[in-house]
Design an enzyme around this catalytic site. Structure first.
Site, mmCIF file in Angstrom:
data_model
loop_
_atom_site.group_PDB
_atom_site.id
_atom_site.type_symbol
_atom_site.label_atom_id
_atom_site.label_comp_id
_atom_site.label_asym_id
_atom_site.label_seq_id
_atom_site.Cartn_x
_atom_site.Cartn_y
_atom_site.Cartn_z
ATOM 1 C CG HIS A 52 15.985 -1.115 -4.814
ATOM 2 N ND1 HIS A 52 14.903 -0.802 -4.020
ATOM 3 C CD2 HIS A 52 15.470 -1.390 -6.038
ATOM 4 C CE1 HIS A 52 13.794 -0.890 -4.733
ATOM 5 N NE2 HIS A 52 14.103 -1.247 -5.968
HETATM 6 P P1 TYD Z 1 10.974 -2.266 -0.673
HETATM 7 O O1 TYD Z 1 11.865 -2.906 -1.694
HETATM 8 O O2 TYD Z 1 11.593 -1.844 0.631
HETATM 9 O O3 TYD Z 1 10.210 -1.034 -1.322
HETATM 10 P P2 TYD Z 1 10.819 0.318 -1.942
HETATM 11 O O4 TYD Z 1 11.510 -0.074 -3.192
HETATM 12 O O5 TYD Z 1 9.638 1.164 -2.237
HETATM 13 O O6 TYD Z 1 11.706 0.946 -0.920
HETATM 14 O O7 TYD Z 1 9.754 -3.256 -0.408
HETATM 15 C C1 TYD Z 1 8.967 -3.141 0.754
HETATM 16 C C2 TYD Z 1 8.579 -4.543 1.230
HETATM 17 O O8 TYD Z 1 7.711 -5.159 0.280
HETATM 18 C C3 TYD Z 1 9.773 -5.464 1.402
HETATM 19 O O9 TYD Z 1 9.550 -6.233 2.571
HETATM 20 C C4 TYD Z 1 9.721 -6.365 0.189
HETATM 21 C C5 TYD Z 1 8.241 -6.403 -0.123
HETATM 22 N N1 TYD Z 1 7.928 -6.604 -1.549
HETATM 23 C C6 TYD Z 1 7.368 -7.811 -1.958
HETATM 24 O O10 TYD Z 1 7.162 -8.744 -1.151
HETATM 25 N N2 TYD Z 1 7.026 -7.964 -3.266
HETATM 26 C C7 TYD Z 1 7.235 -6.990 -4.172
HETATM 27 O O11 TYD Z 1 6.902 -7.175 -5.364
HETATM 28 C C8 TYD Z 1 7.839 -5.744 -3.752
HETATM 29 C C9 TYD Z 1 8.121 -4.643 -4.737
HETATM 30 C C10 TYD Z 1 8.169 -5.604 -2.425
#
Ligand code: TYD
Length: 135
Positions: A52
């Protein structure tokens, strides 16, 4: 190897006979005031994360255990950096697509973020990201 995509920072390091202590502070290695900290660990073998970009969020990440490879893409150029040093941080500015690969089983990646979590700041589709940055 550092390119304009790969913005590394060296933290202030205080080493003495007891060991080491690294510091990130606003006005020093931290280019913004931190409002959120999260960390990625316990990643299963073969799993990649991220995929992302953010519209506005600035982040700084540090691999404080193990290693991983981070791939950065600005819509035109792509580059990889391996993080495996506790005293080195990688800035991830907004409008940079990022992917985390090859996380070692013991990898702990700590991320300092400028703002609270906001799903509307995410671009999670690579083609949409390219349209967003390149137009
Ligand atoms: P995600 O964006 O999929 O992680 P990555 O970038 O490592 O692939 O995030 C995983 C889950 O955690 C998703 O449900 C969103 C949640 N999340 C939060 O609630 N707060 C945060 O600060 C972050 C980074 C993720």
């Amino acid at each position: 190897m550092e390119s304009s995509l790969i913005q590394l920072v060296n933290f202030q390091l205080h080493g003495d006979a007891r060991g080491k202590l690294s510091v990130a502070e606003v006005g020093g290695a931290l280019p913004f005031a931190v409002r959120r900290i999260y960390w990625i660990y316990g990643t299963k073998p073969g799993v990649s994360r991220g995929f992302h970009a953010h519209k506005k969020l600035n982040q700084l990440c540090v691999c404080i255990a193990g290693s991983l490879r981070i791939r950065l893409f600005d819509g035109t150029n792509e580059d990889d950096v391996t993080l495996n040093e506790m005293n080195v941080g990688l800035k991830i500015p907004p409008r940079i697509w990022h992917e985390m690969h090859d996380l070692s089983p013991d990898c702990v990646l700590i991320v300092f973020a400028e703002s609270e979590y906001d799903e509307s700041d995410y671009i999670r589709d690579r083609k949409q990201f390219i349209r967003y940055v390149v137009g």
